[in-house]
Write a protein that holds these residues in place. Structure first.
Motif, PDB file in Angstrom:
ATOM      1  N   VAL A  70       6.590 -16.040   4.358  1.00  0.00           N
ATOM      2  CA  VAL A  70       5.821 -16.001   3.114  1.00  0.00           C
ATOM      3  C   VAL A  70       5.206 -17.365   2.799  1.00  0.00           C
ATOM      4  O   VAL A  70       4.071 -17.451   2.315  1.00  0.00           O
ATOM      5  CB  VAL A  70       6.733 -15.514   1.969  1.00  0.00           C
ATOM      6  CG1 VAL A  70       6.128 -15.804   0.615  1.00  0.00           C
ATOM      7  CG2 VAL A  70       6.997 -14.022   2.116  1.00  0.00           C
ATOM      8  N   THR A  71       5.934 -18.437   3.065  1.00  0.00           N
ATOM      9  CA  THR A  71       5.408 -19.787   2.816  1.00  0.00           C
ATOM     10  C   THR A  71       4.139 -20.043   3.619  1.00  0.00           C
ATOM     11  O   THR A  71       3.200 -20.687   3.131  1.00  0.00           O
ATOM     12  CB  THR A  71       6.473 -20.844   3.165  1.00  0.00           C
ATOM     13  OG1 THR A  71       7.633 -20.644   2.347  1.00  0.00           O
ATOM     14  CG2 THR A  71       5.954 -22.254   2.944  1.00  0.00           C
ATOM     15  N   LEU A  72       4.098 -19.540   4.851  1.00  0.00           N
ATOM     16  CA  LEU A  72       2.963 -19.799   5.739  1.00  0.00           C
ATOM     17  C   LEU A  72       1.768 -18.881   5.475  1.00  0.00           C
ATOM     18  O   LEU A  72       0.643 -19.203   5.888  1.00  0.00           O
ATOM     19  CB  LEU A  72       3.399 -19.650   7.197  1.00  0.00           C
ATOM     20  CG  LEU A  72       4.457 -20.643   7.701  1.00  0.00           C
ATOM     21  CD1 LEU A  72       4.778 -20.371   9.168  1.00  0.00           C
ATOM     22  CD2 LEU A  72       4.006 -22.072   7.527  1.00  0.00           C
ATOM     23  N   GLN A  73       1.996 -17.757   4.811  1.00  0.00           N
ATOM     24  CA  GLN A  73       0.909 -16.778   4.623  1.00  0.00           C
ATOM     25  C   GLN A  73      -0.348 -17.359   3.966  1.00  0.00           C
ATOM     26  O   GLN A  73      -1.461 -17.148   4.476  1.00  0.00           O
ATOM     27  CB  GLN A  73       1.426 -15.574   3.839  1.00  0.00           C
ATOM     28  CG  GLN A  73       2.289 -14.654   4.674  1.00  0.00           C
ATOM     29  CD  GLN A  73       2.988 -13.570   3.856  1.00  0.00           C
ATOM     30  OE1 GLN A  73       2.986 -13.606   2.614  1.00  0.00           O
ATOM     31  NE2 GLN A  73       3.584 -12.615   4.535  1.00  0.00           N
ATOM     32  N   PRO A  74      -0.234 -18.068   2.845  1.00  0.00           N
ATOM     33  CA  PRO A  74      -1.458 -18.604   2.242  1.00  0.00           C
ATOM     34  C   PRO A  74      -2.148 -19.651   3.122  1.00  0.00           C
ATOM     35  O   PRO A  74      -3.373 -19.764   3.095  1.00  0.00           O
ATOM     36  CB  PRO A  74      -0.980 -19.209   0.921  1.00  0.00           C
ATOM     37  CG  PRO A  74       0.478 -19.401   1.073  1.00  0.00           C
ATOM     38  CD  PRO A  74       0.947 -18.335   2.011  1.00  0.00           C
ATOM     39  N   LEU A  75      -1.382 -20.405   3.910  1.00  0.00           N
ATOM     40  CA  LEU A  75      -1.997 -21.398   4.796  1.00  0.00           C
ATOM     41  C   LEU A  75      -2.804 -20.709   5.892  1.00  0.00           C
ATOM     42  O   LEU A  75      -3.868 -21.193   6.292  1.00  0.00           O
ATOM     43  CB  LEU A  75      -0.925 -22.274   5.430  1.00  0.00           C
ATOM     44  CG  LEU A  75      -0.074 -23.121   4.486  1.00  0.00           C
ATOM     45  CD1 LEU A  75       0.960 -23.893   5.283  1.00  0.00           C
ATOM     46  CD2 LEU A  75      -0.927 -24.067   3.665  1.00  0.00           C
ATOM     47  N   ASP A  76      -2.297 -19.588   6.374  1.00  0.00           N
ATOM     48  CA  ASP A  76      -3.020 -18.851   7.411  1.00  0.00           C
ATOM     49  C   ASP A  76      -4.289 -18.216   6.849  1.00  0.00           C
ATOM     50  O   ASP A  76      -5.306 -18.143   7.531  1.00  0.00           O
ATOM     51  CB  ASP A  76      -2.120 -17.770   8.018  1.00  0.00           C
ATOM     52  CG  ASP A  76      -0.943 -18.363   8.791  1.00  0.00           C
ATOM     53  OD1 ASP A  76      -1.061 -19.527   9.241  1.00  0.00           O
ATOM     54  OD2 ASP A  76       0.081 -17.679   8.939  1.00  0.00           O
ATOM     55  N   ILE A 105      10.852 -23.830   7.782  1.00  0.00           N
ATOM     56  CA  ILE A 105       9.444 -23.974   7.393  1.00  0.00           C
ATOM     57  C   ILE A 105       8.860 -25.251   7.987  1.00  0.00           C
ATOM     58  O   ILE A 105       7.748 -25.253   8.527  1.00  0.00           O
ATOM     59  CB  ILE A 105       9.302 -23.963   5.854  1.00  0.00           C
ATOM     60  CG1 ILE A 105       9.675 -22.586   5.297  1.00  0.00           C
ATOM     61  CG2 ILE A 105       7.876 -24.328   5.442  1.00  0.00           C
ATOM     62  CD1 ILE A 105       9.965 -22.576   3.805  1.00  0.00           C
ATOM     63  N   LYS A 106       9.615 -26.356   7.886  1.00  0.00           N
ATOM     64  CA  LYS A 106       9.133 -27.623   8.448  1.00  0.00           C
ATOM     65  C   LYS A 106       8.858 -27.487   9.941  1.00  0.00           C
ATOM     66  O   LYS A 106       7.848 -27.991  10.448  1.00  0.00           O
ATOM     67  CB  LYS A 106      10.158 -28.730   8.220  1.00  0.00           C
ATOM     68  CG  LYS A 106      10.031 -29.428   6.897  1.00  0.00           C
ATOM     69  CD  LYS A 106       8.728 -30.190   6.744  1.00  0.00           C
ATOM     70  CE  LYS A 106       8.684 -31.443   7.597  1.00  0.00           C
ATOM     71  NZ  LYS A 106       7.427 -32.219   7.358  1.00  0.00           N
TER      72      LYS A 106
END
Length: 355
Positions: free
Chosen positions: A59-65, A132-133
């Motif tokens: 979920v953390t990476l979704q907006p970055l993608d 995440i990191k």
């Protein structure tokens, strides 16, 4: 030390030159994204999603993608993980938001309040930070966070969000000793929690004082600001890894000069605060983060672009501005409107920075 492909967010926090005004959004991983809703459905419920490091990473990476113009990521979690770890029994009622099974009302329960074991009771958050990191591979910095002691105490005493704060304010006026006990214990818990996130790899920390603006002037200076100062001061002493910090009080524009003394590198602004006036008040002491009204993202592209330009014009030329919303993005936001905002910030802000 992490080598970033994009470190403009960190440079802005330190008021160093950047080629444009960097941007991220509070709640940028959330219900407005269809991919988030799909992952949450897979998890079963919100709390299960928070407590699953694999899904929290996803979920953390979704907006970055989806949005390559974002300049930072933020840990997917919730501010109420700390009082949950303190044994208050967090649960989410359908359509009603967060509630606690055992709110702090009795003096005996308040005196029994204990600092949680971060390595055990909040291990899932620390594990998520590490994952995440690793998954970010230096794309952008990672923000860790916690609620402020006052904001967490409002939920712990009221038993839920969305209240008129009368129960905790009654305690503040009639038994301030009990409230200070809650705040001191929570301050130690938050300090250890943020230190755990720092050790796990976050690149900056943010304290969300979401309900600080509910206090009177004297109340804020007694029950909210001093405890955030203690956290920031303790983290600087405890941490061998020096990272920048952001402090955000929703409704806190009245106290900007006081907030500058807390020791954070940046202050978050809500949408009720004029960013140009705020910059005059804080001078060169801190960076400023903000402060688009999230509701504008429900409107039309031309309205969004106009408001973005107004805020960038208001801050003016120079370093130390991180563009953000004045509070979290709303779940009804059309994802394409975020693209409009990000593009407007990237293109229009370049004129305010040295080429």
């Amino acid at each position: 030390m992490t080598q970033f492909k994009n470190d403009n967010f960190l440079k802005a926090l330190y008021r160093e030159p950047t080629p444009y005004t960097p941007i991220w959004m509070m709640r940028q991983a959330g219900r407005y994204l269809p991919e988030y809703r799909a992952t949450r459905q897979k998890a079963g419920d919100f709390l299960s999603l928070c407590k699953n490091p694999n899904l929290a990473t996803e979920v953390t990476l979704q907006p970055l993608d989806r949005y390559p113009l974002l300049d930072a990521s933020i840990l997917f979690s919730d501010i109420l993980t700390v009082p949950d770890a303190m044994g208050l029994g967090l649960y989410f009622a359908a359509g009603e938001g967060p509630k606690f099974q055992r709110p702090l009302r009795d003096e005996a329960d308040i005196q029994k309040l204990k600092i949680p074991d971060i390595d055990k009771d909040l291990k899932y958050v620390i594990d998520a930070v590490s994952q995440i990191k690793s998954a970010l591979q230096g794309r952008v910095p990672l923000i860790g966070f916690s609620g402020s002691p006052w904001t967490l105490a409002t939920y712990m005493v009221e038993g839920q969000g969305g209240t008129d704060f009368l129960t905790i304010k009654q305690m503040a006026y009639s038994r301030p000793d009990l409230l200070h006990h809650i705040l001191k214990t929570t301050t130690e818990a938050v300090t250890q929690y943020l230190q755990g996130q720092i050790e796990a790899g976050v690149d900056t920390i943010m304290i969300f004082d979401s309900w600080g603006g509910a206090l009177s002037h004297q109340g804020y200076l007694e029950f909210s600001l001093p405890y955030m100062k203690v956290i920031l001061s303790n983290l600087k002493m405890m941490s061998s890894k020096k990272i920048p910090s952001i402090m955000f009080t929703k409704g806190g524009g009245l106290w900007l000069e006081d907030q500058v003394t807390a020791g954070s590198d940046a202050l978050g602004l809500d949408w009720q605060t004029d960013i140009g006036i705020a910059r005059q008040k804080v001078g060169q002491k801190v960076a400023l983060q903000g402060n688009l009204d999230p509701a504008i993202l429900l409107s039309k592209p031309e309205a969004i672009e106009k408001e973005v330009k107004r805020i960038l014009d208001g801050y003016g030329a120079g370093t130390g501005h991180i563009f953000n919303l004045g509070h979290g993005i709303t779940e009804h936001t059309p994802p394409e409107n975020v693209d409009v905002m990000l593009t407007a910030v990237r293109e229009y802000s370049q004129q305010f920075h040295i080429k």
